[in-house]
Design a protein around this motif. Structure first.
Motif, PDB file in Angstrom:
ATOM      1  N   LEU A  63       0.842  -1.189   0.000  1.00  0.00           N
ATOM      2  CA  LEU A  63       0.000   0.000   0.000  1.00  0.00           C
ATOM      3  C   LEU A  63       0.879   1.242   0.000  1.00  0.00           C
ATOM      4  O   LEU A  63       2.021   1.221   0.457  1.00  0.00           O
ATOM      5  CB  LEU A  63      -0.913   0.000   1.220  1.00  0.00           C
ATOM      6  CG  LEU A  63      -1.799  -1.234   1.404  1.00  0.00           C
ATOM      7  CD1 LEU A  63      -2.636  -1.104   2.668  1.00  0.00           C
ATOM      8  CD2 LEU A  63      -2.680  -1.467   0.204  1.00  0.00           C
ATOM      9  N   SER A  64       0.322   2.364  -0.492  1.00  0.00           N
ATOM     10  CA  SER A  64       1.091   3.601  -0.548  1.00  0.00           C
ATOM     11  C   SER A  64       0.178   4.789  -0.287  1.00  0.00           C
ATOM     12  O   SER A  64      -1.039   4.652  -0.213  1.00  0.00           O
ATOM     13  CB  SER A  64       1.769   3.740  -1.909  1.00  0.00           C
ATOM     14  OG  SER A  64       0.801   3.751  -2.935  1.00  0.00           O
ATOM     15  N   VAL A  96      -2.003   5.743   4.753  1.00  0.00           N
ATOM     16  CA  VAL A  96      -2.536   4.423   5.096  1.00  0.00           C
ATOM     17  C   VAL A  96      -2.923   4.413   6.575  1.00  0.00           C
ATOM     18  O   VAL A  96      -2.108   4.727   7.436  1.00  0.00           O
ATOM     19  CB  VAL A  96      -1.496   3.316   4.817  1.00  0.00           C
ATOM     20  CG1 VAL A  96      -2.053   1.947   5.173  1.00  0.00           C
ATOM     21  CG2 VAL A  96      -1.039   3.357   3.369  1.00  0.00           C
ATOM     22  N   GLU A 145      -5.684   1.967   2.532  1.00  0.00           N
ATOM     23  CA  GLU A 145      -5.281   3.194   1.852  1.00  0.00           C
ATOM     24  C   GLU A 145      -6.414   4.205   1.931  1.00  0.00           C
ATOM     25  O   GLU A 145      -7.569   3.869   1.698  1.00  0.00           O
ATOM     26  CB  GLU A 145      -4.991   2.928   0.369  1.00  0.00           C
ATOM     27  CG  GLU A 145      -3.701   2.227   0.108  1.00  0.00           C
ATOM     28  CD  GLU A 145      -3.492   1.955  -1.377  1.00  0.00           C
ATOM     29  OE1 GLU A 145      -2.311   1.938  -1.780  1.00  0.00           O
ATOM     30  OE2 GLU A 145      -4.471   1.750  -2.112  1.00  0.00           O
ATOM     31  N   LYS A 150      -8.046   7.169   0.188  1.00  0.00           N
ATOM     32  CA  LYS A 150      -8.103   7.821  -1.128  1.00  0.00           C
ATOM     33  C   LYS A 150      -8.926   9.099  -1.092  1.00  0.00           C
ATOM     34  O   LYS A 150      -9.493   9.496  -2.097  1.00  0.00           O
ATOM     35  CB  LYS A 150      -8.681   6.848  -2.163  1.00  0.00           C
ATOM     36  CG  LYS A 150      -7.785   5.670  -2.441  1.00  0.00           C
ATOM     37  CD  LYS A 150      -6.454   6.124  -2.999  1.00  0.00           C
ATOM     38  CE  LYS A 150      -5.557   4.975  -3.350  1.00  0.00           C
ATOM     39  NZ  LYS A 150      -4.235   5.384  -3.732  1.00  0.00           N
ATOM     40  N   GLY A 161      -9.106   2.783  -0.490  1.00  0.00           N
ATOM     41  CA  GLY A 161      -8.223   2.256  -1.512  1.00  0.00           C
ATOM     42  C   GLY A 161      -8.136   0.761  -1.283  1.00  0.00           C
ATOM     43  O   GLY A 161      -9.103   0.128  -0.877  1.00  0.00           O
ATOM     44  N   VAL A 188       2.797  -1.958   3.882  1.00  0.00           N
ATOM     45  CA  VAL A 188       2.921  -0.565   3.453  1.00  0.00           C
ATOM     46  C   VAL A 188       4.341  -0.292   2.959  1.00  0.00           C
ATOM     47  O   VAL A 188       5.316  -0.658   3.618  1.00  0.00           O
ATOM     48  CB  VAL A 188       2.568   0.402   4.612  1.00  0.00           C
ATOM     49  CG1 VAL A 188       2.632   1.849   4.150  1.00  0.00           C
ATOM     50  CG2 VAL A 188       1.207   0.074   5.208  1.00  0.00           C
ATOM     51  N   ASN A 226       5.939   6.181   3.155  1.00  0.00           N
ATOM     52  CA  ASN A 226       4.568   6.664   3.104  1.00  0.00           C
ATOM     53  C   ASN A 226       4.063   7.003   4.499  1.00  0.00           C
ATOM     54  O   ASN A 226       4.687   6.659   5.501  1.00  0.00           O
ATOM     55  CB  ASN A 226       3.666   5.610   2.447  1.00  0.00           C
ATOM     56  CG  ASN A 226       3.961   5.489   0.969  1.00  0.00           C
ATOM     57  OD1 ASN A 226       3.585   6.344   0.193  1.00  0.00           O
ATOM     58  ND2 ASN A 226       4.675   4.434   0.582  1.00  0.00           N
TER      59      ASN A 226
END
Length: 186
Positions: free
Chosen positions: A9-10, A13, A43, A45, A50, A73, A77
């Motif tokens: 994930l990016s 988070v 995530e 968004k 996300g 992750v 981030n």
């Protein structure tokens, strides 16, 4: 259902943990006995969810939580958590750590994405599996839920089936005795 080498994930988070298991008398939350701890990463968004990642953890200590975050992750981030001490090492692990709740008081939901995913997961386990999920198999169910959740808005159901079959062929086979004991560590 987990694609080998999948992206982590990016962005921003949310990370928190939840206990999975039936209703049991006694303490709730991090002190609950007889339940399995699951680390949930979602995530953010902006106006919605996300992708997600779900992973079982031994306990709520830093030595269990930090590796779970590292598996889920991408470093560099932003990771939003509550102030639980187990997350204290996130900054030294290469993450921008944002604490959203300083006190453990009930009130405004400051990690709404994680809490919604936890509620959906628990409802899915109860409805689909009638709550009969053994802890040694829980990670497989978490992987299935993640696969379904991350593809919930896909317009091409045929392509989803194709991708699932493609992944099944790409992953090494497991024998029954390997599955019955829980996830095989590689």
């Amino acid at each position: 259902m987990v694609r080998p080498g999948r992206d982590r994930l990016s962005g921003i988070v949310e990370v928190d943990e939840a206990y999975i298991g039936g209703k049991k008398p006694g303490k709730r939350g991090r002190g609950a006995a007889g339940k399995t701890l699951v680390v949930i990463a979602v995530e953010d968004k902006g106006k919605g969810f996300g992708r997600i990642r779900l992973q079982q953890a031994q306990d709520a200590s830093g030595r269990s939580l930090i590796p779970a975050v590292e598996n889920s992750v991408e470093p560099g981030n932003t990771v939003r958590t509550d102030e639980w001490g187990g997350y204290g090492g996130l900054a030294s692990a290469g993450y921008l750590h944002t604490v959203v709740r300083r006190k453990a008081v009930v009130g405004e939901n400051l990690l709404p994405l994680v809490n919604r995913v936890a509620a959906l997961l628990k409802r899915w386990l109860e409805g689909t599996h009638q709550g009969a999920v053994h802890p040694s198999h829980l990670q497989y169910y978490l992987d299935e839920f993640t696969f379904r959740f991350n593809r919930r808005t896909s317009a091409s159901r045929g392509k989803l089936f194709y991708r699932l079959v493609q992944q099944a062929v790409a992953v090494d086979a497991l024998r029954g005795q390997e599955i019955r004991g829980g996830r095989v560590q590689t």
